[in-house]
Design a protein around this motif. Structure first.
Motif, mmCIF file in Angstrom:
data_model
loop_
_atom_site.group_PDB
_atom_site.id
_atom_site.type_symbol
_atom_site.label_atom_id
_atom_site.label_comp_id
_atom_site.label_asym_id
_atom_site.label_seq_id
_atom_site.Cartn_x
_atom_site.Cartn_y
_atom_site.Cartn_z
ATOM 1 N N ALA A 1 0.992 -1.257 -0.045
ATOM 2 C CA ALA A 1 -0.055 0.039 -0.133
ATOM 3 C C ALA A 1 0.919 1.234 0.011
ATOM 4 C CB ALA A 1 -0.815 -0.006 1.274
ATOM 5 N N GLY A 2 1.924 1.210 0.715
ATOM 6 C CA GLY A 2 2.888 2.503 0.835
ATOM 7 C C GLY A 2 3.496 2.690 -0.431
ATOM 8 N N MET A 3 4.021 1.667 -1.067
ATOM 9 C CA MET A 3 4.497 1.775 -2.435
ATOM 10 C C MET A 3 3.442 2.415 -3.350
ATOM 11 S SD MET A 3 6.983 -1.288 -3.411
ATOM 12 C CE MET A 3 6.252 -2.598 -2.583
ATOM 13 N N ILE A 4 2.358 2.064 -3.474
ATOM 14 C CA ILE A 4 1.418 2.257 -4.308
ATOM 15 C C ILE A 4 0.780 3.791 -4.287
ATOM 16 C CG2 ILE A 4 -1.380 1.969 -5.198
ATOM 17 C CD1 ILE A 4 -0.449 -0.986 -4.601
ATOM 18 N N PHE A 5 0.772 4.060 -2.926
ATOM 19 C CA PHE A 5 0.337 5.632 -2.393
ATOM 20 C C PHE A 5 1.546 6.461 -3.029
ATOM 21 C CE2 PHE A 5 -2.659 4.306 1.121
ATOM 22 C CZ PHE A 5 -3.879 4.673 0.615
ATOM 23 N N HIS A 6 2.738 5.901 -2.714
ATOM 24 C CA HIS A 6 3.903 6.782 -3.234
ATOM 25 C C HIS A 6 3.816 7.046 -4.548
ATOM 26 C CE1 HIS A 6 7.950 8.414 -2.761
ATOM 27 N NE2 HIS A 6 8.609 7.587 -3.713
ATOM 28 N N ALA A 7 3.816 5.877 -5.417
ATOM 29 C CA ALA A 7 3.787 6.012 -6.692
ATOM 30 C C ALA A 7 2.743 6.777 -7.321
ATOM 31 C CB ALA A 7 3.818 4.524 -7.216
ATOM 32 N N ALA A 8 1.800 6.799 -6.706
ATOM 33 C CA ALA A 8 0.335 7.717 -7.021
ATOM 34 C C ALA A 8 0.554 9.240 -6.540
ATOM 35 C CB ALA A 8 -0.904 6.978 -6.491
ATOM 36 N N GLY A 9 1.586 9.631 -5.843
ATOM 37 C CA GLY A 9 1.940 10.709 -5.176
ATOM 38 C C GLY A 9 0.499 11.292 -4.223
ATOM 39 N N GLU A 10 0.207 10.242 -3.464
ATOM 40 C CA GLU A 10 -0.811 10.570 -2.744
ATOM 41 C C GLU A 10 -0.642 11.226 -1.185
ATOM 42 O OE1 GLU A 10 -3.847 11.530 -1.957
ATOM 43 O OE2 GLU A 10 -4.779 9.664 -3.011
ATOM 44 N N ASN A 11 -1.300 12.041 -0.770
ATOM 45 C CA ASN A 11 -0.740 12.504 0.775
ATOM 46 C C ASN A 11 -1.792 11.866 1.485
ATOM 47 O OD1 ASN A 11 -0.505 14.371 3.012
ATOM 48 N ND2 ASN A 11 -1.804 15.965 2.314
ATOM 49 N N GLY B 1 -1.887 -25.999 -3.826
ATOM 50 C CA GLY B 1 -0.665 -25.445 -4.337
ATOM 51 C C GLY B 1 -0.786 -24.140 -4.863
ATOM 52 N N VAL B 2 -1.439 -23.245 -4.292
ATOM 53 C CA VAL B 2 -1.452 -21.698 -4.982
ATOM 54 C C VAL B 2 -0.926 -20.827 -3.851
ATOM 55 C CG1 VAL B 2 -3.449 -22.167 -6.473
ATOM 56 C CG2 VAL B 2 -3.724 -21.464 -3.798
ATOM 57 N N GLU B 3 -0.500 -19.634 -4.479
ATOM 58 C CA GLU B 3 -0.072 -18.604 -3.494
ATOM 59 C C GLU B 3 -1.286 -17.573 -3.532
ATOM 60 O OE1 GLU B 3 3.333 -15.364 -3.324
ATOM 61 O OE2 GLU B 3 3.198 -16.682 -5.022
ATOM 62 N N VAL B 4 -1.688 -17.239 -2.194
ATOM 63 C CA VAL B 4 -2.777 -16.325 -1.951
ATOM 64 C C VAL B 4 -2.330 -14.861 -1.732
ATOM 65 C CG1 VAL B 4 -4.879 -15.990 -0.530
ATOM 66 C CG2 VAL B 4 -4.011 -18.232 -0.917
ATOM 67 N N LYS B 5 -2.467 -13.731 -2.416
ATOM 68 C CA LYS B 5 -2.306 -12.496 -2.211
ATOM 69 C C LYS B 5 -3.230 -11.506 -2.267
ATOM 70 C CE LYS B 5 2.367 -12.498 -4.482
ATOM 71 N NZ LYS B 5 3.039 -12.021 -5.679
ATOM 72 N N THR B 6 -3.006 -10.283 -1.545
ATOM 73 C CA THR B 6 -3.787 -9.337 -1.689
ATOM 74 C C THR B 6 -3.637 -8.693 -3.154
ATOM 75 O OG1 THR B 6 -2.349 -7.495 -1.079
ATOM 76 C CG2 THR B 6 -3.732 -8.426 0.722
ATOM 77 N N ILE B 7 -4.623 -7.806 -3.575
ATOM 78 C CA ILE B 7 -4.488 -7.146 -4.748
ATOM 79 C C ILE B 7 -3.258 -6.189 -4.779
ATOM 80 C CG2 ILE B 7 -5.480 -5.733 -6.658
ATOM 81 C CD1 ILE B 7 -7.984 -7.486 -6.094
ATOM 82 N N ALA B 8 -2.997 -5.533 -3.564
ATOM 83 C CA ALA B 8 -2.214 -4.425 -3.482
ATOM 84 C C ALA B 8 -0.689 -5.171 -3.838
ATOM 85 C CB ALA B 8 -2.115 -3.651 -2.023
ATOM 86 N N GLU B 9 -0.348 -6.234 -3.250
ATOM 87 C CA GLU B 9 0.846 -6.868 -3.395
ATOM 88 C C GLU B 9 1.171 -7.341 -4.903
ATOM 89 O OE1 GLU B 9 0.423 -8.984 1.158
ATOM 90 O OE2 GLU B 9 0.304 -10.428 -0.768
ATOM 91 N N ILE B 10 0.081 -7.646 -5.366
ATOM 92 C CA ILE B 10 0.374 -8.090 -7.096
ATOM 93 C C ILE B 10 0.498 -6.656 -7.536
ATOM 94 C CG2 ILE B 10 -1.088 -8.681 -9.221
ATOM 95 C CD1 ILE B 10 -2.479 -10.735 -7.075
ATOM 96 N N VAL B 11 -0.120 -5.570 -7.477
ATOM 97 C CA VAL B 11 0.048 -4.228 -8.054
ATOM 98 C C VAL B 11 1.540 -3.916 -7.812
ATOM 99 C CG1 VAL B 11 -0.509 -1.894 -8.122
ATOM 100 C CG2 VAL B 11 -2.358 -3.587 -8.197
#
Lengths: 434, 214
Positions: free
Chosen positions: A209-219, A414-424
């Motif tokens: 989430a931190g990376m995504i907010f940072h990339a989007a320039g969010e405050n 045999g799958v990996e379970v992830k949040t969408i934010a992790e994938i993004v």
């Protein structure tokens, strides 16, 4: 000391008398017990047990309603299918409401009459709660959240330390010294709330989430005190507790003066804050409430995120959390995000509003007495996942992620379970790890 | 034309039944307050969908997977509506045109057959039997008797008083048991539609960035 049964019955019946609203009462009066809802329920599909047919579960409330609220039920209870509020009746009510139903609402969308059995089961929880029959694990989470401010009892210093460590790690990983996980920042536009399990067990989703907010320039900002988006009060139909928990976040958002409260990937947390909190608090909220899934979709639409789907080459499928989708209306955003973030996206069958519950919803993960039934109820979901041939299951809900992790092991998927934010975050070409 | 005793009883029973339903609706439960949460979709659109397109057999899994039962249910209820209309018409004391009477008889016979088939299904299917209460069978039989009475009255006017007596019993019983769903089905669908419509779940999900409908 064991409580006298008649006190519990009296409280349950008082709830039936005082709290039954006209919508739920209409549903109780409309059900014709046609049974066509049976195979809409993942629990029935998994077990074949008639006790798990949605209408049968709803009958636990209806039988008491008829006994005390209808003429026929008063004068000819056996004929009318009415029963007294006995110890056994209340136990059966609680088992149906908490152990055999995740309140996922799939039956509601497919009831041929047009009623909502899940709403009746929510009312069953309310009656069971009044009768002191909330599963111990759910009640313990409520008590802990009341006492400490979050359902895992995480101290403020630990929150700050974990976020500080994560921030440092993020800077090392991305090589970007400007990236931040801001805490209690005044003047932020966005207030981001978490599931405490992220702090304890899934810190990567906070980093994402931190990376995504940072990339989007969010405050944006996190809170060191009022960060817990979960609401076990909602699971227990304990509206006093539910209002208290959501009230903390609402007040903090108002103190911070944010424009938008963004709820991390959590189905019930989203539903609680987006849809139920204004009703529990009895007022409109002066800020927008959104799921992080919606926020990511918006950033993409606004061109604020650059993604390279080839960074996620494995086949990905999507689980639809009930409270986000069927009860929240967030249906297409996660799909748009995943299509932009992964090379091979495949839908489950059925999907969207018709997707099956993971089996762990409605607080069932916290009710250890129903653990075996929960895993059994996860079989339709396991079958769905296996049929896709996916290697990764995207699940925008930490509660679902826990259950999917368990059924992954139990059914050897045999799958990996992830949040969408992790994938993004993995697909980010700016501000990401690559 | 003076009202016959059976017609008088029927008229009184219908009045009592209507009053009972009005009382039941008024005392249904705590009124829902106006919601505070910002809508994502349109409550009105959801309600319209619930009362129209949601009946289409392909729009719900239960009707798609159980097409025969759903069709039987629709035919049964269409026949019941026609039977009630015939019952009300009988209070005028005027006969229906013969072709219409015969068409009605065909519909009532079909509805009766469907009702009996659903009754047999309830008896034969273990899961459905487990779900049923005695009143389910009684209500089904009472409706079946009314359809049979209507059928007989369409074919032979001498059966009309019997049809009216059965109709009076049906009218008096309807507010008491599961037959009350004839009124609460509409109420229930309206609430259902408003709930899911407001949340943007039905009739169709909105697209992100789009203003809420309605």
């Amino acid at each position: 000391m064991a409580e006298r049964m008649d006190d519990a019955a009296r409280r349950a019946l008082a709830a039936l008398e005082d709290r039954l609203d006209e919508r739920t009462a209409a549903y109780l009066n409309a059900c014709v017990r046609c049974g066509l809802c049976a195979d809409s329920c993942h629990v029935f599909l998994a077990t074949g047990d008639p006790e798990t047919i949605p209408a049968k579960k709803a009958e636990r409330v209806a039988r008491l309603y008829r006994r005390y609220h209808t003429l026929l039920g008063r004068i000819a209870p056996r004929f009318a299918g009415a029963e007294d509020a006995s110890d056994e009746a209340l136990d059966a009510l609680a088992t149906a409401a908490f152990g055999r139903c995740t309140v996922c609402g799939r039956c509601a969308l497919h009831c041929s009459v047009g009623l909502d059995p899940a709403a009746i089961l929510r009312f069953a929880r309310l009656m069971a709660q009044a009768a002191g029959r909330v599963p111990k694990g759910i009640q313990a989470s409520i008590d802990l959240a009341r006492a400490t401010g979050n359902n895992m009892g995480i101290a403020r210093e630990d929150v700050i330390e974990t976020l500080s460590w994560l921030e440092e790690d993020l800077r090392d990983t991305t090589g970007d010294a400007s990236i931040q996980l801001p805490v209690d920042r005044p003047g932020a536009r966005v207030y981001y709330v978490l599931n405490p399990r992220e702090l304890k067990f899934f810190p990567l989703s906070i980093s994402a989430a931190g990376m995504i907010f940072h990339a989007a320039g969010e405050n944006w900002t996190l809170s060191s005190t009022d960060f817990d988006l979960t609401n076990y009060g909602m699971f227990a139909a304990d509206e006093a507790a539910a209002g208290e928990f959501s009230g903390r976040i609402v007040r903090r958002a108002e103190e911070l003066g944010v424009e938008e409260l963004v709820v991390a990937e959590c189905g019930h947390g989203y539903r609680a804050l987006r849809w139920e909190a204004p009703e529990w608090l009895g007022r409109r909220l002066p800020f927008r409430v959104t799921s992080f899934v919606e926020v990511m979709a918006r950033y993409l639409a606004e061109g604020r995120l650059a993604l390279d789907p080839s960074r996620n080459p494995a086949r990905v499928t999507l689980h639809d959390p009930c409270n986000l989708v069927r009860h929240g209306g967030v249906i297409e955003e996660q799909r748009r995000v995943l299509r932009a973030a992964v090379a091979d996206f495949v839908e489950m069958t059925p999907n969207r509003l018709d997707n099956y519950c993971c089996g762990g919803g409605g607080g069932l993960l916290a009710a250890s007495e129903h653990a075996a039934a929960r895993l059994e109820a996860g079989r339709p979901k396991a079958d769905q996942i296996r049929a896709t041939g996916a290697k990764v299951v995207a699940a925008p809900c930490h509660n679902c992620i826990d259950q999917l992790g368990e059924i992954n092991r139990h059914y050897k998927l045999g799958v990996e379970v992830k949040t969408i934010a992790e994938i993004v975050a993995d697909a980010l070409t700016t501000g990401g790890p690559g | 034309m003076p009202l016959t005793p059976s017609a008088l009883v029927l008229a009184a029973a219908l009045a009592v039944s209507a009053a009972a339903f009005v009382t039941l609706r008024r005392r249904l439960g705590r009124p829902l307050p106006a919601p505070f949460a910002e809508p994502r979709g349109s409550a009105a659109a959801g309600e319209r969908w619930a009362l129209t397109a949601a009946f289409l057999p392909w729009n719900k899994e239960s009707s798609r997977h159980h097409a025969a039962s759903y069709a039987a249910g629709l035919l049964l209820h269409t026949a019941i509506a026609a039977m009630v209309a015939r019952l009300l018409w009988s209070l005028t004391g005027r006969p229906l045109p013969r072709p219409l009477e015969l068409a009605l008889a065909a519909l009532l016979a079909t509805g009766l057959a469907c009702g009996l088939a659903l009754f047999a299904k309830r008896l034969a299917n273990p899961a459905l039997r487990a779900l049923s209460v005695p009143e389910d069978y009684a209500a089904n039989l009472l409706v079946g008797a009314a359809l049979a009475g209507g059928l007989a009255a369409c074919l032979d006017p001498r059966a009309l008083p019997a049809f009216q007596w059965i109709g009076a019993a049906l009218a008096l019983y309807a507010p008491l048991g599961k037959l009350r769903h004839m009124v609460f089905l509409v109420t229930s669908r309206r609430f259902w539609g408003r709930f899911f419509g407001r949340r943007g779940v039905k009739p169709a999900p909105p697209v992100a960035g789009e203003a809420p409908r309605g």
